[in-house]
Design a protein around this motif. Structure first.
Motif, PDB file in Angstrom:
ATOM      1  N   UNK A 112     -17.745 -37.392 -40.453  1.00  0.00           N
ATOM      2  CA  UNK A 112     -17.559 -38.423 -41.470  1.00  0.00           C
ATOM      3  C   UNK A 112     -16.131 -38.400 -42.007  1.00  0.00           C
ATOM      4  N   UNK A 113     -15.609 -37.206 -42.294  1.00  0.00           N
ATOM      5  CA  UNK A 113     -14.240 -37.103 -42.834  1.00  0.00           C
ATOM      6  C   UNK A 113     -13.217 -37.645 -41.829  1.00  0.00           C
ATOM      7  N   UNK A 114     -13.442 -37.377 -40.540  1.00  0.00           N
ATOM      8  CA  UNK A 114     -12.525 -37.886 -39.505  1.00  0.00           C
ATOM      9  C   UNK A 114     -12.550 -39.407 -39.486  1.00  0.00           C
ATOM     10  N   UNK A 115     -13.749 -40.002 -39.544  1.00  0.00           N
ATOM     11  CA  UNK A 115     -13.884 -41.458 -39.564  1.00  0.00           C
ATOM     12  C   UNK A 115     -13.202 -42.043 -40.815  1.00  0.00           C
ATOM     13  N   UNK A 116     -13.385 -41.367 -41.939  1.00  0.00           N
ATOM     14  CA  UNK A 116     -12.759 -41.830 -43.185  1.00  0.00           C
ATOM     15  C   UNK A 116     -11.239 -41.826 -43.071  1.00  0.00           C
ATOM     16  N   UNK A 117     -10.680 -40.738 -42.515  1.00  0.00           N
ATOM     17  CA  UNK A 117      -9.217 -40.640 -42.392  1.00  0.00           C
ATOM     18  C   UNK A 117      -8.662 -41.767 -41.527  1.00  0.00           C
ATOM     19  N   UNK A 118      -9.365 -42.059 -40.419  1.00  0.00           N
ATOM     20  CA  UNK A 118      -8.920 -43.150 -39.533  1.00  0.00           C
ATOM     21  C   UNK A 118      -8.939 -44.481 -40.279  1.00  0.00           C
ATOM     22  N   UNK A 119     -10.034 -44.767 -40.981  1.00  0.00           N
ATOM     23  CA  UNK A 119     -10.169 -46.040 -41.695  1.00  0.00           C
ATOM     24  C   UNK A 119      -9.143 -46.173 -42.817  1.00  0.00           C
ATOM     25  N   UNK A 120      -8.911 -45.091 -43.556  1.00  0.00           N
ATOM     26  CA  UNK A 120      -7.937 -45.117 -44.654  1.00  0.00           C
ATOM     27  C   UNK A 120      -6.515 -45.272 -44.126  1.00  0.00           C
ATOM     28  N   UNK A 121      -6.227 -44.571 -43.019  1.00  0.00           N
ATOM     29  CA  UNK A 121      -4.886 -44.660 -42.419  1.00  0.00           C
ATOM     30  C   UNK A 121      -4.621 -46.077 -41.917  1.00  0.00           C
ATOM     31  N   UNK A 122      -5.638 -46.668 -41.288  1.00  0.00           N
ATOM     32  CA  UNK A 122      -5.475 -48.015 -40.755  1.00  0.00           C
ATOM     33  C   UNK A 122      -5.289 -49.023 -41.890  1.00  0.00           C
ATOM     34  N   UNK A 123      -6.018 -48.835 -42.987  1.00  0.00           N
ATOM     35  CA  UNK A 123      -5.900 -49.750 -44.125  1.00  0.00           C
ATOM     36  C   UNK A 123      -4.514 -49.660 -44.765  1.00  0.00           C
ATOM     37  N   UNK A 124      -3.920 -48.460 -44.718  1.00  0.00           N
ATOM     38  CA  UNK A 124      -2.609 -48.252 -45.346  1.00  0.00           C
ATOM     39  C   UNK A 124      -1.461 -48.768 -44.485  1.00  0.00           C
ATOM     40  N   UNK A 125      -1.680 -48.843 -43.165  1.00  0.00           N
ATOM     41  CA  UNK A 125      -0.588 -49.264 -42.278  1.00  0.00           C
ATOM     42  C   UNK A 125      -0.623 -50.772 -42.077  1.00  0.00           C
ATOM     43  N   UNK A 126       0.519 -51.346 -41.808  1.00  0.00           N
ATOM     44  CA  UNK A 126       0.613 -52.791 -41.598  1.00  0.00           C
ATOM     45  C   UNK A 126       0.112 -53.144 -40.206  1.00  0.00           C
ATOM     46  N   UNK A 127      -0.640 -54.241 -40.120  1.00  0.00           N
ATOM     47  CA  UNK A 127      -1.129 -54.694 -38.817  1.00  0.00           C
ATOM     48  C   UNK A 127      -0.063 -55.497 -38.074  1.00  0.00           C
ATOM     49  N   UNK A 128       1.115 -55.677 -38.698  1.00  0.00           N
ATOM     50  CA  UNK A 128       2.151 -56.486 -38.053  1.00  0.00           C
ATOM     51  C   UNK A 128       3.293 -55.617 -37.531  1.00  0.00           C
TER      52      UNK A 128
END
Length: 230
Positions: A112-128
């Motif tokens: 769960x913590x690994x999944x959370x880190x991925x989701x939080x990191x992706x939300x913080x980074x720009x998709x552009x």
């Protein structure tokens, strides 16, 4: 100045799950809030303003997928759903409703913590970002070039679009329907054989061993996930 603690909202009616998550997330420095019903979860999502939401699909008052949809009407906060292991269609429906990922019950806190880190990191980074890196795999969005370990890979336009979509959502599982809509358009959302063919072609070009892929991972019955090994 102290660093802002990330806020996690858990929507689950099982007291033992909420207790486990409260203790574990608190120990990792997260600020915690909880709701026991879907309706309360939607309210808490608006008032607590979490950085990530964990939602159980089996709630007493409403379906967890409807909670995801309700929150997605006004928020792009990362959402991870909790499902029981054999609910394959539930996972697909939750992801199509707007969830970012899923973890199956019973789950390990490490997963769960690994999944959370991925989701939080992706939300913080720009998709552009002009260049998307995933370990040795690099996708240059401006030049429409893909390389592995510094070696350029020749891709067809469709193969490129598929790897681009996976890379833009790296770490996240994308359903067959989401991939078909993004690459082929909404008229092709039932043609899952397209995905299998093109994923096979991509693996032969990108993976060192296509039979044991490191990058493009199959989520059985659900879809695919691009895993990064940085």
């Amino acid at each position: 100045m102290t660093e802002k603690r990330l806020r996690i909202l858990v929507v689950d009616d099982e007291p033992q799950i909420r207790k486990l998550l409260k203790v574990s997330l608190g120990a990792h420095g997260y600020e915690f809030d909880e709701a026991t019903t879907g309706a309360d979860g939607v309210v808490r999502a608006a008032t607590f303003k979490p950085d990530l939401i964990i939602i159980d699909l089996g709630l007493p008052d409403m379906d967890g997928k409807d909670v995801v949809k309700a929150i997605r009407d006004w928020s792009q906060t990362p959402i991870i759903v909790l499902t029981v292991r054999d609910q394959e269609q539930e996972k697909i429906d939750a992801l199509d409703a707007g969830a970012d990922d899923y973890v199956t019950k019973p789950f390990s806190m490490g997963e769960l913590m690994a999944r959370m880190r991925v989701s939080l990191r992706r939300a913080a980074s720009s998709e552009t970002e002009p260049v998307l890196s995933c370990g040795d795999l690099v996708i240059d969005l401006v030049g429409r070039r893909v390389s592995v370990g510094g070696r350029e890979i020749k891709l067809t336009p469709t193969e490129y679009e598929l790897i681009k979509v996976l890379a833009q959502h790296r770490g996240r599982v994308l359903t067959h329907k989401q991939l078909l809509k993004a690459v082929w358009g909404s008229t092709y959302v039932e043609d899952t054989h397209y995905i299998r063919v093109y994923i096979g072609q991509l693996r032969r070009k990108i993976e060192e061993n296509p039979a044991q892929p490191r990058y493009i991972i199959t989520e059985s019955g659900v879809g695919y996930r691009l895993m990064c090994h940085n």
